[in-house]
Write an enzyme that holds these catalytic residues in place. Structure first.
Site, PDB file in Angstrom:
ATOM      1  N   THR A 192     -13.162   0.445  -2.415  1.00 43.47           N
ATOM      2  CA  THR A 192     -13.674  -0.758  -1.630  1.00 43.47           C
ATOM      3  C   THR A 192     -14.336  -0.286  -0.445  1.00 43.47           C
ATOM      4  O   THR A 192     -14.203   0.616  -0.155  1.00 43.47           O
ATOM      5  CB  THR A 192     -12.484  -1.927  -1.571  1.00 43.47           C
ATOM      6  OG1 THR A 192     -11.654  -1.467  -0.529  1.00 43.47           O
ATOM      7  CG2 THR A 192     -11.687  -1.953  -2.786  1.00 43.47           C
ATOM      8  N   SER A 213       0.736  -1.124   0.068  1.00 42.29           N
ATOM      9  CA  SER A 213       0.057   0.079  -0.016  1.00 42.29           C
ATOM     10  C   SER A 213       0.954   1.270  -0.027  1.00 42.29           C
ATOM     11  O   SER A 213       2.325   1.122   0.565  1.00 42.29           O
ATOM     12  CB  SER A 213      -0.810   0.018   1.300  1.00 42.29           C
ATOM     13  OG  SER A 213      -1.346   1.449   1.644  1.00 42.29           O
ATOM     14  N   LYS A 242       2.283  -3.295   5.942  1.00 42.21           N
ATOM     15  CA  LYS A 242       2.340  -3.013   4.553  1.00 42.21           C
ATOM     16  C   LYS A 242       3.942  -2.713   4.070  1.00 42.21           C
ATOM     17  O   LYS A 242       4.370  -2.986   2.853  1.00 42.21           O
ATOM     18  CB  LYS A 242       1.374  -1.815   3.979  1.00 42.21           C
ATOM     19  CG  LYS A 242       0.016  -2.309   4.241  1.00 42.21           C
ATOM     20  CD  LYS A 242      -0.309  -3.499   3.390  1.00 42.21           C
ATOM     21  CE  LYS A 242      -1.790  -4.006   3.649  1.00 42.21           C
ATOM     22  NZ  LYS A 242      -2.020  -5.343   2.748  1.00 42.21           N
ATOM     23  N   TYR A 287      -1.152  -0.873  10.364  1.00 37.09           N
ATOM     24  CA  TYR A 287      -1.205  -1.118   9.030  1.00 37.09           C
ATOM     25  C   TYR A 287      -0.066  -0.831   8.350  1.00 37.09           C
ATOM     26  O   TYR A 287       0.471  -1.730   7.443  1.00 37.09           O
ATOM     27  CB  TYR A 287      -2.389  -0.249   8.670  1.00 37.09           C
ATOM     28  CG  TYR A 287      -2.951  -0.666   7.277  1.00 37.09           C
ATOM     29  CD1 TYR A 287      -3.618  -1.786   6.936  1.00 37.09           C
ATOM     30  CD2 TYR A 287      -2.512   0.318   6.222  1.00 37.09           C
ATOM     31  CE1 TYR A 287      -3.960  -1.870   5.623  1.00 37.09           C
ATOM     32  CE2 TYR A 287      -2.927   0.081   4.985  1.00 37.09           C
ATOM     33  CZ  TYR A 287      -3.690  -1.241   4.386  1.00 37.09           C
ATOM     34  OH  TYR A 287      -3.907  -1.397   3.108  1.00 37.09           O
TER      35      TYR A 287
HETATM   36  N1  LIG Z   1      -8.864  -0.443  -0.432  1.00 38.38           N
HETATM   37  C1  LIG Z   1      -7.501   0.233  -0.534  1.00 38.38           C
HETATM   38  O1  LIG Z   1      -7.539   1.455  -0.618  1.00 38.38           O
HETATM   39  C2  LIG Z   1      -6.382  -0.341  -0.378  1.00 38.38           C
HETATM   40  C3  LIG Z   1      -4.994   0.058  -0.679  1.00 38.38           C
HETATM   41  C4  LIG Z   1      -3.928  -0.508  -0.499  1.00 38.38           C
HETATM   42  C5  LIG Z   1      -3.785  -1.845  -0.171  1.00 38.38           C
HETATM   43  N2  LIG Z   1      -5.181  -2.595   0.146  1.00 38.38           N
HETATM   44  C6  LIG Z   1      -5.103  -3.680   0.531  1.00 38.38           C
HETATM   45  O2  LIG Z   1      -6.074  -4.645  -0.389  1.00 38.38           O
HETATM   46  C7  LIG Z   1      -6.222  -5.922   0.385  1.00 38.38           C
HETATM   47  C8  LIG Z   1      -7.721  -6.118   0.096  1.00 38.38           C
HETATM   48  O3  LIG Z   1      -8.463  -4.755   0.566  1.00 38.38           O
HETATM   49  P1  LIG Z   1      -9.832  -4.193   0.132  1.00 38.38           P
HETATM   50  O4  LIG Z   1      -9.814  -2.962   0.026  1.00 38.38           O
HETATM   51  O5  LIG Z   1     -10.363  -5.114  -1.019  1.00 38.38           O
HETATM   52  O6  LIG Z   1     -10.670  -4.568   1.502  1.00 38.38           O
HETATM   53  P2  LIG Z   1     -12.011  -5.382   1.803  1.00 38.38           P
HETATM   54  O7  LIG Z   1     -12.386  -5.161   3.150  1.00 38.38           O
HETATM   55  O8  LIG Z   1     -13.176  -4.996   0.644  1.00 38.38           O
HETATM   56  O9  LIG Z   1     -11.737  -7.197   1.517  1.00 38.38           O
HETATM   57  C9  LIG Z   1     -10.742  -7.623   2.513  1.00 38.38           C
HETATM   58  C10 LIG Z   1     -11.282  -9.087   2.528  1.00 38.38           C
HETATM   59  O10 LIG Z   1     -10.608  -9.882   3.524  1.00 38.38           O
HETATM   60  C11 LIG Z   1     -11.414 -10.597   4.128  1.00 38.38           C
HETATM   61  N3  LIG Z   1     -10.791 -11.229   5.418  1.00 38.38           N
HETATM   62  C12 LIG Z   1     -10.527 -10.143   6.736  1.00 38.38           C
HETATM   63  N4  LIG Z   1      -9.831 -11.067   7.418  1.00 38.38           N
HETATM   64  C13 LIG Z   1      -9.780 -12.091   7.048  1.00 38.38           C
HETATM   65  C14 LIG Z   1      -9.214 -13.381   7.469  1.00 38.38           C
HETATM   66  N5  LIG Z   1      -8.656 -13.176   8.807  1.00 38.38           N
HETATM   67  N6  LIG Z   1      -9.223 -14.235   6.895  1.00 38.38           N
HETATM   68  C15 LIG Z   1      -9.427 -14.533   5.512  1.00 38.38           C
HETATM   69  N7  LIG Z   1     -10.028 -13.244   4.938  1.00 38.38           N
HETATM   70  C16 LIG Z   1     -10.212 -12.238   5.818  1.00 38.38           C
HETATM   71  C17 LIG Z   1     -12.634  -9.871   4.411  1.00 38.38           C
HETATM   72  O11 LIG Z   1     -13.707 -10.732   4.929  1.00 38.38           O
HETATM   73  C18 LIG Z   1     -12.972  -9.110   3.108  1.00 38.38           C
HETATM   74  O12 LIG Z   1     -13.661  -9.983   2.153  1.00 38.38           O
HETATM   75  C19 LIG Z   1      -5.979  -5.465   1.792  1.00 38.38           C
HETATM   76  O13 LIG Z   1      -4.868  -6.599   2.091  1.00 38.38           O
HETATM   77  C20 LIG Z   1      -5.669  -4.100   2.022  1.00 38.38           C
HETATM   78  O14 LIG Z   1      -4.769  -3.669   2.902  1.00 38.38           O
HETATM   79  C21 LIG Z   1      -6.325  -1.853  -0.062  1.00 38.38           C
END
Ligand SMILES: NC(=O)c1ccc[n+]([C@@H]2O[C@H](COP(=O)([O-])OP(=O)(O)OC[C@H]3O[C@@H](n4cnc5c(N)ncnc54)[C@H](O)[C@@H]3O)[C@@H](O)[C@H]2O)c1
Length: 264
Positions: free
Chosen positions: A205, A154, A170, A166
């Site tokens: 998201t 991230s 990351k 976090y």
């Molecule tokens: N959304 C952003 O802006 C962003 C930016 C950079 C990185 N990310 C990273 O992308 C990844 C996905 O994020 P997102 O935005 O799609 O979030 P999201 O919350 O939409 O999806 C995350 C998913 O992970 C699942 N989850 C949580 N804990 C879990 C566990 N212990 N075991 C299995 N599944 C589990 C949740 O049920 C959910 O479906 C994450 O690692 C996040 O840190 C997101």
């Protein structure tokens, strides 16, 4: 060049968000997907949607913090499809807060980040990724598979206020590709199994859209392209990196021109 068609992707956190977008991208391009999430309702919805697209899909209810769940996930992929080609350990959470927060009037610390909030993020975002890639890489090596471990870092990896938990996890995602690439190079595996990370900025998201409107407006105001990144744009990047075997051991940012670094 590798092809997505007929390849097998194991994607954690793919009940929603970026993981689900990646699962759809895989299916659209003729790939097969192992969809894993801790949220069983999301899993069922994702399965219906992906199968509705004609996808060859299997779901696994899996908590990535549990060693036995990650082993079962990797075993299911091999038993169902005979191979693993992409591992995308995208399950992740945020639990934001200042490490210590002094009160405006008294100047004394009245709030601090709870140990549970720190540990929960580390358990899922770091230990969960370790377990997922360890179990999948073991099967990939033992079953002669070719492919990619694609972690998700991230822009927070560079240090964001209010995210000591976090940001730390990351930052780890941006160093693990170098560790794994060096280990696989030493063992003569680096041309078969690559490891990279993608590092998105603010993606549209539930994790980001769940913020209040004021915070969301502020965030979008920081992004030169003037909008959130679409989950599909991250998914496409992962697909491009998968195909292009020259891309290894590195972190690939996708943030719409965000000015990086801590602004205090
Ligand atoms: N959304 C952003 O802006 C962003 C930016 C950079 C990185 N990310 C990273 O992308 C990844 C996905 O994020 P997102 O935005 O799609 O979030 P999201 O919350 O939409 O999806 C995350 C998913 O992970 C699942 N989850 C949580 N804990 C879990 C566990 N212990 N075991 C299995 N599944 C589990 C949740 O049920 C959910 O479906 C994450 O690692 C996040 O840190 C997101």
């Amino acid at each position: 060049m590798l092809q997505i068609k007929d390849s097998v992707a194991v994607i954690t956190g793919s009940g929603g968000g970026i993981g689900l977008a990646l699962a759809k991208h895989w299916v659209e391009n003729g790939g097969k997907v192992v969809v894993a999430d801790v949220a069983e309702k999301l899993l069922q919805e994702a399965e219906a949607e992906l199968k509705g697209m004609g996808g060859d899909v299997v779901t696994v209810a899996c908590n990535v913090t549990k060693e036995e769940d990650c082993a079962r996930l990797a075993d299911t992929a091999i038993e169902t499809f005979g191979q693993i080609n992409l591992v995308a350990p995208f399950a992740g959470i945020i639990k934001d807060g200042m490490m210590v927060a002094p009160d405006r009037e008294s100047g004394k610390v009245t709030k601090k980040m709870a140990l549970d909030a720190f540990k929960a993020v580390v358990d899922i975002n770091l230990t969960g990724v370790f377990l997922t890639i360890r179990e999948c890489a073991e099967r990939m090596i033992n079953h002669n598979c070719k492919g990619l471990l694609c972690l998700i870092s991230s822009t927070g990896s560079l240090g964001t206020a209010g995210q000591i938990n976090y940001s730390s996890t990351k930052a780890a995602m941006s160093v693990i590709p170098k560790v794994i690439t060096a280990e696989f190079f030493r063992k003569g595996l680096a041309d078969r199994i690559r490891c990279v990370a993608v590092a998105p900025g603010y993606v549209g998201t539930p994790m980001v859209k769940g913020m209040n409107q004021k915070a969301l407006d502020y965030i979008i105001g920081q992004v030169p392209i003037g909008r959130l990144i679409e989950p599909q744009e991250v998914a496409t990047l992962v697909g491009d990196i998968y195909r292009n075997e020259a891309m290894a051991g590195e972190v690939f940012f996708i943030h719409g021109g965000l000015r990086l670094g801590s602004k205090g």
